[in-house]
Design an enzyme around this catalytic site. Structure first.
Site, PDB file in Angstrom:
ATOM      1  N   SER A 208      22.307 -28.667  21.111  1.00 23.90           N
ATOM      2  CA  SER A 208      22.478 -27.985  22.804  1.00 23.90           C
ATOM      3  C   SER A 208      21.306 -27.672  23.534  1.00 23.90           C
ATOM      4  O   SER A 208      21.227 -27.236  24.538  1.00 23.90           O
ATOM      5  CB  SER A 208      23.052 -26.432  22.640  1.00 23.90           C
ATOM      6  OG  SER A 208      24.475 -26.572  22.383  1.00 23.90           O
TER       7      SER A 208
ATOM      8  N   LYS B  58      21.340 -29.408  27.012  1.00 28.81           N
ATOM      9  CA  LYS B  58      21.614 -28.707  28.243  1.00 28.81           C
ATOM     10  C   LYS B  58      20.341 -28.435  28.979  1.00 28.81           C
ATOM     11  O   LYS B  58      20.760 -28.302  30.171  1.00 28.81           O
ATOM     12  CB  LYS B  58      22.262 -27.270  27.794  1.00 28.81           C
ATOM     13  CG  LYS B  58      23.677 -27.442  27.079  1.00 28.81           C
ATOM     14  CD  LYS B  58      24.176 -26.029  26.750  1.00 28.81           C
ATOM     15  CE  LYS B  58      25.842 -26.096  26.141  1.00 28.81           C
ATOM     16  NZ  LYS B  58      25.508 -26.629  24.644  1.00 28.81           N
TER      17      LYS B  58
ATOM     18  N   SER C 267      25.114 -20.960  25.864  1.00 32.09           N
ATOM     19  CA  SER C 267      25.296 -22.322  25.375  1.00 32.09           C
ATOM     20  C   SER C 267      26.483 -22.828  25.516  1.00 32.09           C
ATOM     21  O   SER C 267      27.472 -23.208  24.726  1.00 32.09           O
ATOM     22  CB  SER C 267      24.887 -22.385  23.851  1.00 32.09           C
ATOM     23  OG  SER C 267      24.531 -23.898  23.535  1.00 32.09           O
TER      24      SER C 267
END
Length: 477
Positions: free
Chosen positions: A117, A120, A308
């Site tokens: 993640s 991102k 997230s």
């Protein structure tokens, strides 16, 4: 007060005003140049710092004394034993001084690894670079081709909600009015008022989810961590809209779910929908009957980083693709994000993005890129990127770092001082962010670990947290 107490107070003060300090920092030209030196051999740390970035992130120094400047030797001495922790598995990392842009220590910093993640960060930087921060995503209802027909048009807002305002939560907490998602109840009220003004109380409903192209299913076929990616959905496509579970069940047809919810809300407003809603394409010049708007891009970015949120990340990635004149698909979004961050000077050698959320195990990003993304987000000539920093979870306090950096982990010293984006997949644990050291210096770090697939991630996370906590505790000079 003793010296340690003074240092702690000063460090907390710097942590508290980090956003303001970064706002006065220098330009980010040549972000990637700090990582031009080749990586050391596997298992060895970089022996010396790379050249400073020209015009890199320049924070107002806490002190002008050279005795407080972090050095490669200082960082290496502080982290040495912790970097050998077997719980880390394979570790690629980079640590830089935010004020000078120097690479203080690294191992495999230019080697691509699975980012999970932390992907991102790239999605968010690209979005804020290409799209105005105050941009809001519209969901509309327009008149159909024939009398008595209306079309619900998705614009890409995954946070559109059918819940009453007092039941909307983010991260288990009520949403403040300034950050409230668009309300489908409001959209139904606007639409019903327009229809009744025209003497219409019975309609046929179509729904337009044609904005995106390509597959709607994530390439990893993850049914729980992300909804099928469509431009029309309500409450992020959750089966149970009120669910605050980490991995809530998702519906198979988010656009259909949204249309069904809108049908029920129209009925509550005295409008009857004949038959079942059907897929349709709205005319470009169709008359608008109602419009609601999402929170600003700034708020969406902060939310997707803090929590997230994979579904919001994929929606924002498609906004990037559209702004970059790429196809709004997984493939187009990955290409658009990579191109955009490269133009900012972030090193992208070896970067491979198959999505905007980081769920793909095929994604590849080197630590140098992650540190570069954070550095450019902090640079004075890119104030539009500041929400990347303000959206980072705070250790021990918010989002995905709420349960980390606790006293029992041996990393409690960094609680409240670290801001970082987490990344977790089977066998993958990453952490990239900023930390204020004992001298009040801001350091930027990216730690990427790889262990056996299916292994308990807790030991690896604790080992990573201890490394960052040691950075917080040391002056590293």
């Amino acid at each position: 007060m003793n010296g340690a107490g003074v240092g702690r107070l000063r460090r907390c003060a710097v942590a508290g005003v980090l956003g303001a300090a970064l706002a006065t920092s220098g330009p980010a030209a040549g972000v990637g140049r700090a990582f031009a030196a080749p990586s050391p051999a596997p298992g060895q740390s970089s022996a010396k710092a790379a050249e400073p970035l020209p015009g890199a992130v320049v924070l107002a120094p806490v002190t002008d004394s050279a005795d407080t400047l972090p050095t490669t030797q200082g960082v290496q001495q502080a982290l040495g034993p912790l970097l050998q922790d077997k719980a880390l598995g394979t570790l690629n990392f980079a640590v830089t001084d935010a004020a000078t842009g120097r690479l203080l220590l690294g191992s495999g910093e230019n080697t691509p690894a699975t980012p999970a993640s932390t992907t991102k960060l790239a999605t968010s930087v690209a979005a804020l670079e290409l799209i105005p921060a105050d941009r809001r995503i519209e969901t509309r209802v327009v008149a159909g081709a024939a009398p008595g027909e209306i079309v619900l048009v998705g614009g890409g807002d995954p946070t559109l909600t059918a819940l009453p305002a007092d039941q909307v939560q983010v991260g288990g907490l009520p949403v403040d009015p300034d950050n409230a998602p668009a309300s489908m109840t409001d959209l139904a009220a606007q639409t019903a008022a327009a229809l009744k003004a025209a003497g219409v109380t019975t309609v046929k409903l179509g729904y337009d989810a044609s904005l995106y192209t390509g597959p709607v299913r994530h390439m990893e076929n993850d049914d729980y961590n992300v909804a099928p990616v469509t431009p029309l959905m309500v409450d992020e496509g959750k089966v149970e809209p009120r669910s605050q579970a980490e991995a809530p069940a998702r519906v198979l047809d988010p656009a259909g779910q949204a249309a069904d919810a809108f049908t029920a809300l129209l009925k509550a407003q005295g409008i009857t929908v004949q038959g079942r809603p059907a897929a349709a394409t709205a005319a470009a010049d169709a008359r608008t009957l109602g419009t609601v708007r999402s929170p600003t891009l700034t708020r969406l970015v902060e939310r997707l980083l803090t929590h997230s949120d994979n579904t919001i990340a994929e929606a924002v990635a498609r906004l990037v693709a559209i702004a970059a004149h790429r196809s709004p698909s997984f493939e187009g979004a990955g290409a658009a994000v990579t191109e955009t961050v490269a133009k900012l000077g972030v090193p992208t050698t070896g970067v491979l993005l198959n999505d905007g959320s980081g769920l793909s195990t095929a994604n590849l990003i080197p630590p140098a890129t992650l540190v570069g993304l954070l550095s450019v987000a902090a640079a004075a000539d890119h104030p539009e990127l500041r929400p990347v920093l303000t959206g980072l979870p705070i250790a021990g306090f918010t989002g995905t770092l709420l349960g980390r950096f606790g006293a029992r982990s041996g990393a409690g010293e960094a609680s409240g001082i670290v801001r970082a984006k987490t990344g977790t997949l089977s066998g993958v644990n990453t952490l990239a962010g900023t930390v204020v050291d004992a001298d009040g210096r801001v350091l930027v770090f990216a730690l990427m670990t790889r262990t056996a697939a299916g292994a308990d991630p807790t030991p690896s996370r604790i080992a990573v947290d201890r490394i960052v906590a040691r950075l917080a505790a040391c002056g590293c000079h």
